[in-house]
Design a protein around this motif. Sequence first.
Motif, mmCIF file in Angstrom:
data_model
loop_
_atom_site.group_PDB
_atom_site.id
_atom_site.type_symbol
_atom_site.label_atom_id
_atom_site.label_comp_id
_atom_site.label_asym_id
_atom_site.label_seq_id
_atom_site.Cartn_x
_atom_site.Cartn_y
_atom_site.Cartn_z
ATOM 1 N N ILE A 102 -12.731 29.761 42.204
ATOM 2 C CA ILE A 102 -13.496 28.674 42.819
ATOM 3 C C ILE A 102 -13.197 28.572 44.310
ATOM 4 C CG2 ILE A 102 -13.752 26.149 42.859
ATOM 5 C CD1 ILE A 102 -13.419 26.268 39.780
ATOM 6 N N GLU A 103 -11.946 28.820 44.699
ATOM 7 C CA GLU A 103 -11.606 28.827 46.123
ATOM 8 C C GLU A 103 -12.378 29.912 46.862
ATOM 9 O OE1 GLU A 103 -7.002 27.174 45.672
ATOM 10 O OE2 GLU A 103 -7.438 29.326 45.774
ATOM 11 N N ARG A 104 -12.761 30.958 46.145
ATOM 12 C CA ARG A 104 -13.499 32.062 46.764
ATOM 13 C C ARG A 104 -14.989 31.998 46.459
ATOM 14 N NH1 ARG A 104 -8.762 36.406 45.120
ATOM 15 N NH2 ARG A 104 -7.194 35.532 46.528
ATOM 16 N N SER A 105 -15.440 30.776 46.149
ATOM 17 C CA SER A 105 -16.879 30.476 46.029
ATOM 18 C C SER A 105 -17.534 31.047 44.783
ATOM 19 C CB SER A 105 -17.637 30.952 47.280
ATOM 20 O OG SER A 105 -17.107 30.354 48.438
ATOM 21 N N ALA A 106 -16.781 31.233 43.707
ATOM 22 C CA ALA A 106 -17.394 31.647 42.449
ATOM 23 C C ALA A 106 -18.238 30.513 41.883
ATOM 24 C CB ALA A 106 -16.312 32.045 41.444
ATOM 25 N N ASN A 107 -19.104 30.839 40.928
ATOM 26 C CA ASN A 107 -19.932 29.830 40.274
ATOM 27 C C ASN A 107 -19.040 28.843 39.524
ATOM 28 O OD1 ASN A 107 -21.439 28.812 37.721
ATOM 29 N ND2 ASN A 107 -23.075 29.511 39.078
ATOM 30 N N ILE A 108 -19.127 27.565 39.880
ATOM 31 C CA ILE A 108 -18.209 26.564 39.331
ATOM 32 C C ILE A 108 -18.416 26.385 37.831
ATOM 33 C CG2 ILE A 108 -17.518 24.137 39.414
ATOM 34 C CD1 ILE A 108 -18.281 24.126 42.366
ATOM 35 N N ARG A 109 -19.658 26.218 37.420
ATOM 36 C CA ARG A 109 -19.936 25.963 36.007
ATOM 37 C C ARG A 109 -19.468 27.130 35.137
ATOM 38 N NH1 ARG A 109 -23.182 22.412 33.632
ATOM 39 N NH2 ARG A 109 -24.059 21.836 35.656
ATOM 40 N N LEU A 110 -19.822 28.334 35.536
ATOM 41 C CA LEU A 110 -19.445 29.510 34.748
ATOM 42 C C LEU A 110 -17.923 29.654 34.687
ATOM 43 C CD1 LEU A 110 -20.232 32.039 33.198
ATOM 44 C CD2 LEU A 110 -20.406 33.257 35.392
ATOM 45 N N THR A 111 -17.249 29.406 35.804
ATOM 46 C CA THR A 111 -15.786 29.510 35.836
ATOM 47 C C THR A 111 -15.148 28.514 34.883
ATOM 48 O OG1 THR A 111 -15.862 30.227 38.159
ATOM 49 C CG2 THR A 111 -13.756 29.406 37.326
ATOM 50 N N LEU A 112 -15.644 27.289 34.864
ATOM 51 C CA LEU A 112 -15.096 26.275 33.968
ATOM 52 C C LEU A 112 -15.390 26.603 32.505
ATOM 53 C CD1 LEU A 112 -15.742 22.868 35.783
ATOM 54 C CD2 LEU A 112 -13.575 24.076 35.479
ATOM 55 N N GLU A 113 -16.559 27.136 32.238
ATOM 56 C CA GLU A 113 -16.896 27.511 30.860
ATOM 57 C C GLU A 113 -15.953 28.579 30.342
ATOM 58 O OE1 GLU A 113 -21.009 28.561 31.045
ATOM 59 O OE2 GLU A 113 -21.713 26.473 30.912
ATOM 60 N N VAL A 114 -15.643 29.563 31.185
ATOM 61 C CA VAL A 114 -14.690 30.611 30.784
ATOM 62 C C VAL A 114 -13.311 29.996 30.535
ATOM 63 C CG1 VAL A 114 -13.466 32.675 31.554
ATOM 64 C CG2 VAL A 114 -15.930 32.446 31.971
ATOM 65 N N LEU A 115 -12.918 29.074 31.407
ATOM 66 C CA LEU A 115 -11.606 28.428 31.252
ATOM 67 C C LEU A 115 -11.524 27.647 29.949
ATOM 68 C CD1 LEU A 115 -8.821 27.650 32.332
ATOM 69 C CD2 LEU A 115 -9.921 25.769 33.582
ATOM 70 N N MET A 116 -12.601 26.983 29.568
ATOM 71 C CA MET A 116 -12.595 26.190 28.338
ATOM 72 C C MET A 116 -12.302 27.053 27.108
ATOM 73 S SD MET A 116 -12.985 23.042 29.009
ATOM 74 C CE MET A 116 -12.578 22.809 30.735
ATOM 75 N N LEU A 117 -12.663 28.333 27.191
ATOM 76 C CA LEU A 117 -12.408 29.234 26.072
ATOM 77 C C LEU A 117 -10.948 29.674 26.044
ATOM 78 C CD1 LEU A 117 -15.591 31.486 26.358
ATOM 79 C CD2 LEU A 117 -15.242 29.507 24.896
ATOM 80 N N GLU A 118 -10.251 29.524 27.175
ATOM 81 C CA GLU A 118 -8.864 29.982 27.279
ATOM 82 C C GLU A 118 -7.853 28.887 26.962
ATOM 83 O OE1 GLU A 118 -7.942 33.039 27.816
ATOM 84 O OE2 GLU A 118 -9.942 33.860 28.216
ATOM 85 N N ILE A 119 -8.245 27.628 27.128
ATOM 86 C CA ILE A 119 -7.316 26.519 26.870
ATOM 87 C C ILE A 119 -7.115 26.379 25.355
ATOM 88 C CG2 ILE A 119 -6.957 24.028 27.033
ATOM 89 C CD1 ILE A 119 -8.481 24.073 29.654
ATOM 90 N N PRO A 120 -5.877 26.424 24.882
ATOM 91 C CA PRO A 120 -5.627 26.337 23.425
ATOM 92 C C PRO A 120 -5.942 24.961 22.856
ATOM 93 C CG PRO A 120 -3.572 26.266 24.640
ATOM 94 C CD PRO A 120 -4.632 26.565 25.655
ATOM 95 N N SER A 121 -6.058 24.890 21.572
ATOM 96 C CA SER A 121 -6.306 23.627 20.880
ATOM 97 C C SER A 121 -5.034 23.173 20.175
ATOM 98 C CB SER A 121 -7.423 23.801 19.838
ATOM 99 O OG SER A 121 -8.642 24.155 20.465
ATOM 100 N N LEU A 122 -4.888 21.859 20.059
ATOM 101 C CA LEU A 122 -3.731 21.286 19.364
ATOM 102 C C LEU A 122 -4.156 20.792 17.984
ATOM 103 C CD1 LEU A 122 -1.968 19.256 22.191
ATOM 104 C CD2 LEU A 122 -1.527 21.594 21.425
#
Length: 333
Positions: free
Chosen positions: A313-333
């Motif tokens: 995001i600091e390097r101007s990547a697509n914000i929505r797409l970056t967050l969507e990818v991150l949501m898949l990486e965050i584990p669930s409790l």
Amino acid sequence: MIGHKWAETLLKKHINTGQVRHAYLISGENGVGKRTLATQFAIALNCAHADSPGESCGACRACRLIPAGAYPDFHVLEPEEDSRSIKVEQVREFLKQLALSPFEGRWRIALIPDFEIATDKAANAFLKTLEEPSASVIIVITAIDAESLLPTIVSRCEHIPLRAVAKDAIVEGIGSKDVPDEQAHLIASIAQGRPRLALQYLDDPSLLESRLERIEKLAEILHSSRGERFTFIEKFLPKVQERVDLDTQRIMVLELLQSWMGIWHDALQRSYNPGVTIGNADQIALIEKLGRTLTSREIINCIKAIQEAKQAIERSANIRLTLEVLMLEIPSL
């Protein structure tokens, strides 16, 4: 300055010994003190009544006008209004100013903050000046990291990498603000090594409330389904019709990720050492739950995912797409 004594000492030595470089690159996270160091360096270079080289009197025109951006030999290059990038046309005009002899001080100093947002053409326009500098001009560039700049730019600068400031140094730095000791320690911890953020927390208590909201959202996401996580993104990112510009969205997301990063770092420390002092002391229940429920490898992978998202995001990547990818990486409790 709060922290970075080694960098101050180095720059003072350059002035004292007459070995000032023609170009410097100061790198580090937002809020760590890059611009403050650059400004203090400019003051020390042009102070008229310093007791010794590398010091400043605090009263002469240079000491008073440089921080306000009003000194005739101190120039700052930033994006034009309604633009996120530094354009080549701006650089060319800027270089014309630098070609002049100093009007009042010993040096004509150019500060270019956040140089990673310059276009490649703009960066290349600086190369000739860096290769054939004027004897009376000093250029100071700041950036989040050297890797975000063209290698040809980095190789022509003296690189000063600033790291996170120690908690004790921040506590000491904000001690003059008449803050209760407990609050000073909490603010210094959650600032995560960034003095500017600590000062902002002191000046605006609503920022602390916003931080709590971001952490509460992380706690919700940990118990959410994939669909619920994507719904969060839809709600969190301001809609286009609300006329919130892209830069504002980017800042909001980086603040969100920085708050989350602090929680995960604390969880990793607790997973290895249950007695270690953590930064987010007011979030002990969430941090201990992460440490109990997840393995160290899962926590490390999440930290890496958040760091990669921040850098993108600091390097101007697509914000929505970056967050969507991150949501898949965050584990669930």
